[in-house]
Design a protein around this motif. Structure first.
Motif, PDB file in Angstrom:
ATOM      1  N   PHE A 139       0.846  -1.189   0.000  1.00  0.00           N
ATOM      2  CA  PHE A 139       0.000   0.000   0.000  1.00  0.00           C
ATOM      3  C   PHE A 139       0.884   1.242   0.000  1.00  0.00           C
ATOM      4  N   ASP A 140       0.232   2.395  -0.058  1.00  0.00           N
ATOM      5  CA  ASP A 140       0.907   3.693  -0.050  1.00  0.00           C
ATOM      6  C   ASP A 140       1.827   3.918  -1.247  1.00  0.00           C
ATOM      7  N   ASP A 141       1.229   3.814  -2.427  1.00  0.00           N
ATOM      8  CA  ASP A 141       1.931   4.105  -3.672  1.00  0.00           C
ATOM      9  C   ASP A 141       2.403   5.559  -3.738  1.00  0.00           C
ATOM     10  N   ILE A 142       1.801   6.415  -2.927  1.00  0.00           N
ATOM     11  CA  ILE A 142       2.099   7.846  -3.038  1.00  0.00           C
ATOM     12  C   ILE A 142       3.418   8.228  -2.382  1.00  0.00           C
ATOM     13  N   ILE A 143       4.008   7.323  -1.593  1.00  0.00           N
ATOM     14  CA  ILE A 143       5.208   7.661  -0.823  1.00  0.00           C
ATOM     15  C   ILE A 143       6.389   8.116  -1.685  1.00  0.00           C
ATOM     16  N   PRO A 144       6.747   7.422  -2.786  1.00  0.00           N
ATOM     17  CA  PRO A 144       7.912   7.878  -3.556  1.00  0.00           C
ATOM     18  C   PRO A 144       7.805   9.319  -4.022  1.00  0.00           C
ATOM     19  N   GLU A 145       6.660   9.693  -4.558  1.00  0.00           N
ATOM     20  CA  GLU A 145       6.493  11.064  -5.051  1.00  0.00           C
ATOM     21  C   GLU A 145       6.492  12.069  -3.900  1.00  0.00           C
ATOM     22  N   MET A 146       5.873  11.682  -2.775  1.00  0.00           N
ATOM     23  CA  MET A 146       5.855  12.571  -1.622  1.00  0.00           C
ATOM     24  C   MET A 146       7.270  12.847  -1.119  1.00  0.00           C
ATOM     25  N   PHE A 147       8.074  11.788  -0.999  1.00  0.00           N
ATOM     26  CA  PHE A 147       9.435  11.948  -0.484  1.00  0.00           C
ATOM     27  C   PHE A 147      10.296  12.719  -1.473  1.00  0.00           C
ATOM     28  N   LYS A 148      10.127  12.445  -2.752  1.00  0.00           N
ATOM     29  CA  LYS A 148      10.872  13.153  -3.793  1.00  0.00           C
ATOM     30  C   LYS A 148      10.566  14.654  -3.749  1.00  0.00           C
ATOM     31  N   ASP A 198      -5.279  11.308   4.329  1.00  0.00           N
ATOM     32  CA  ASP A 198      -6.179  11.892   3.337  1.00  0.00           C
ATOM     33  C   ASP A 198      -6.136  11.186   1.984  1.00  0.00           C
ATOM     34  N   ALA A 199      -4.951  10.713   1.581  1.00  0.00           N
ATOM     35  CA  ALA A 199      -4.811  10.189   0.218  1.00  0.00           C
ATOM     36  C   ALA A 199      -4.128   8.836   0.132  1.00  0.00           C
ATOM     37  N   GLY A 200      -3.690   8.282   1.251  1.00  0.00           N
ATOM     38  CA  GLY A 200      -2.989   7.009   1.226  1.00  0.00           C
ATOM     39  C   GLY A 200      -3.917   5.830   0.991  1.00  0.00           C
ATOM     40  N   ASP A 201      -3.335   4.702   0.605  1.00  0.00           N
ATOM     41  CA  ASP A 201      -4.115   3.494   0.362  1.00  0.00           C
ATOM     42  C   ASP A 201      -4.698   2.927   1.658  1.00  0.00           C
ATOM     43  N   ASN A 207     -10.240  -2.256   5.713  1.00  0.00           N
ATOM     44  CA  ASN A 207     -11.096  -3.132   4.927  1.00  0.00           C
ATOM     45  C   ASN A 207     -12.542  -3.041   5.386  1.00  0.00           C
ATOM     46  N   ALA A 208     -12.742  -2.951   6.695  1.00  0.00           N
ATOM     47  CA  ALA A 208     -14.096  -2.863   7.223  1.00  0.00           C
ATOM     48  C   ALA A 208     -14.782  -1.554   6.791  1.00  0.00           C
ATOM     49  N   TYR A 209     -14.088  -0.444   6.973  1.00  0.00           N
ATOM     50  CA  TYR A 209     -14.672   0.837   6.565  1.00  0.00           C
ATOM     51  C   TYR A 209     -14.844   0.906   5.047  1.00  0.00           C
ATOM     52  N   GLY A 210     -13.938   0.260   4.330  1.00  0.00           N
ATOM     53  CA  GLY A 210     -14.043   0.218   2.877  1.00  0.00           C
ATOM     54  C   GLY A 210     -15.286  -0.520   2.416  1.00  0.00           C
ATOM     55  N   MET A 211     -15.657  -1.586   3.125  1.00  0.00           N
ATOM     56  CA  MET A 211     -16.872  -2.316   2.766  1.00  0.00           C
ATOM     57  C   MET A 211     -18.106  -1.443   2.958  1.00  0.00           C
TER      58      MET A 211
END
Length: 379
Positions: free
Chosen positions: A81-90, A328-331, A271-275
């Motif tokens: 999860f958290d695909d956004i980390i590389p761009e955030m750190f960059k 706010d935006a993480g997986d 997962n629960a809140y996502g359902m």
């Protein structure tokens, strides 16, 4: 900045390699060519040097005052999860990150396989007991404190080990009680973890496998830690006798709930809140005694050749702005942040109580508990 997903290891190999060993409860290898950038400069001498750099040479990130050069991306092993980390750190630091993602068993098996030749700089997982085990093996950088460690809340300051081998970036409920509200009402649904053994829920309950899913071992180990090994075994034996179903990971638990194969689950909270958000007939109960937490921690490899960049990554994770963006935006935005000044998801239970197994204890008993659990679930 790239992301790689682990897929090559067999499940048998994963289960064996991930069972690593180390008191009381608390309230397939992939090679990637490095990305390169060359700093724009204003001096003719530097421009000439840049021109002479061949395509085969690896260049560095622009150096500014107080900034170390980087000849290759920082490699971070983390849950998927958290695909956004590389761009955030960059964006925040100018440094490149290469994310290698996989579930808990896959990632820990990879680390175990690499042994004394680690290919990672940072490990960042929902597996505090397993990371604690790595520390006991001398695989983690110790006796270093981030400059912003003071941002940690009191709850999370207690989690930092004495040798400062890892730092918490948040915690989420490894399991809340999720139930189908078209099968049970608020009155008839289980309210406590002990209720899972009641006959009215026979063959209707499921959880994730503690040997596969990263949050599942913290969930299971809390009960063993808080009750003691013998009573913990009695508790889970009563659940197995009541028809407890075990699925590889939480997404499979979600599928079982959605299909009606089960009607109740100890389900990881995102997962629960996502359902609920997706319109499934699911309601959530946070037991008064607490929801076992999966504490997400980050650690630096003792053999990293980028210690300064690695330290900046840990400090980056302990910034309120970073954790707010992850909410706010993480997986996996449903979690309790480890630092002050961060607002949780609006629909997350404000009074939800998190509890957790003490890391050293859970680390020491990890192999034993996973083996016992696997044997019981196979019967």
């Amino acid at each position: 900045m790239k992301k790689i997903r682990l897929t090559a290891l067999t499940m048998a190999g994963l289960m064996a390699a991930a069972s690593m060993t180390g008191c009381g409860a608390k309230t397939a290898e992939t090679t990637v060519a490095p990305e390169t950038t060359t700093a724009a400069t204003e001096t003719a001498a530097t421009e000439t040097a840049a021109t002479e750099t061949t395509a085969a040479e690896t260049t560095t990130v622009a150096e500014t005052a107080g900034k170390v050069s980087q000849t290759k991306p920082l490699v971070v092993y983390l849950n998927d999860f958290d695909d956004i980390i590389p761009e955030m750190f960059k964006k925040a630091t100018g440094y490149d990150v290469e994310v290698v993602a996989g579930n808990g068993a896959e990632t820990l098996a990879r680390i175990e396989t690499e042994g004394d030749n680690p290919q990672w700089d940072i490990v960042w997982l929902d597996s505090m007991p397993s990371i604690n085990s790595l520390g006991k093996k001398g695989m983690l950088l110790t006796d270093w404190e981030p400059s912003n460690a003071g941002n940690l809340t009191d709850f999370f300051k207690e989690i930092v080990p004495a040798d400062k081998a890892y730092y918490p970036t948040g915690a989420h409920a490894a399991g809340v009680i999720a139930y189908r509200n078209d099968v049970f009402t608020e009155e008839t649904a289980p309210k406590t973890w002990e209720d899972f053994a009641k006959p009215e829920y026979k063959d209707k309950i499921g959880i994730a496998d503690p040997s596969v899913a990263a949050p599942a071992y913290p969930f299971v180990s809390y009960f063993f830690n808080s009750k003691g090994m013998d009573i913990g075994k009695e508790y889970f034996s009563s659940l197995f006798e009541n028809g407890l179903k075990v699925y590889p990971k939480n997404p499979q638990v979600v599928q079982a709930l959605a299909s009606g194969e089960i009607a109740v689950a100890g389900l990881q909270e995102s997962n629960a809140y996502g359902m609920i958000a997706s319109g499934e007939p699911i309601s959530i109960i946070w037991p008064e005694e607490g929801a076992p937490a999966s504490v997400r921690v980050a650690a630096i490899s003792a053999k990293t050749d980028q210690p300064e960049v690695a330290k900046k990554f840990i400090e980056f994770l302990l910034q309120p702005e970073t954790q707010q963006q992850l909410v706010d935006a993480g997986d996996e935005g449903y979690f309790e942040p480890s630092v002050a000044g961060v607002n949780e998801k609006e629909d997350r239970e404000k009074d939800g109580k998190l509890v957790y197994a003490e890391a050293s204890w859970a680390s020491e008993h990890e192999a034993e508990i996973k083996e016992w659990f696997a044997d019981e679930s196979a019967k």
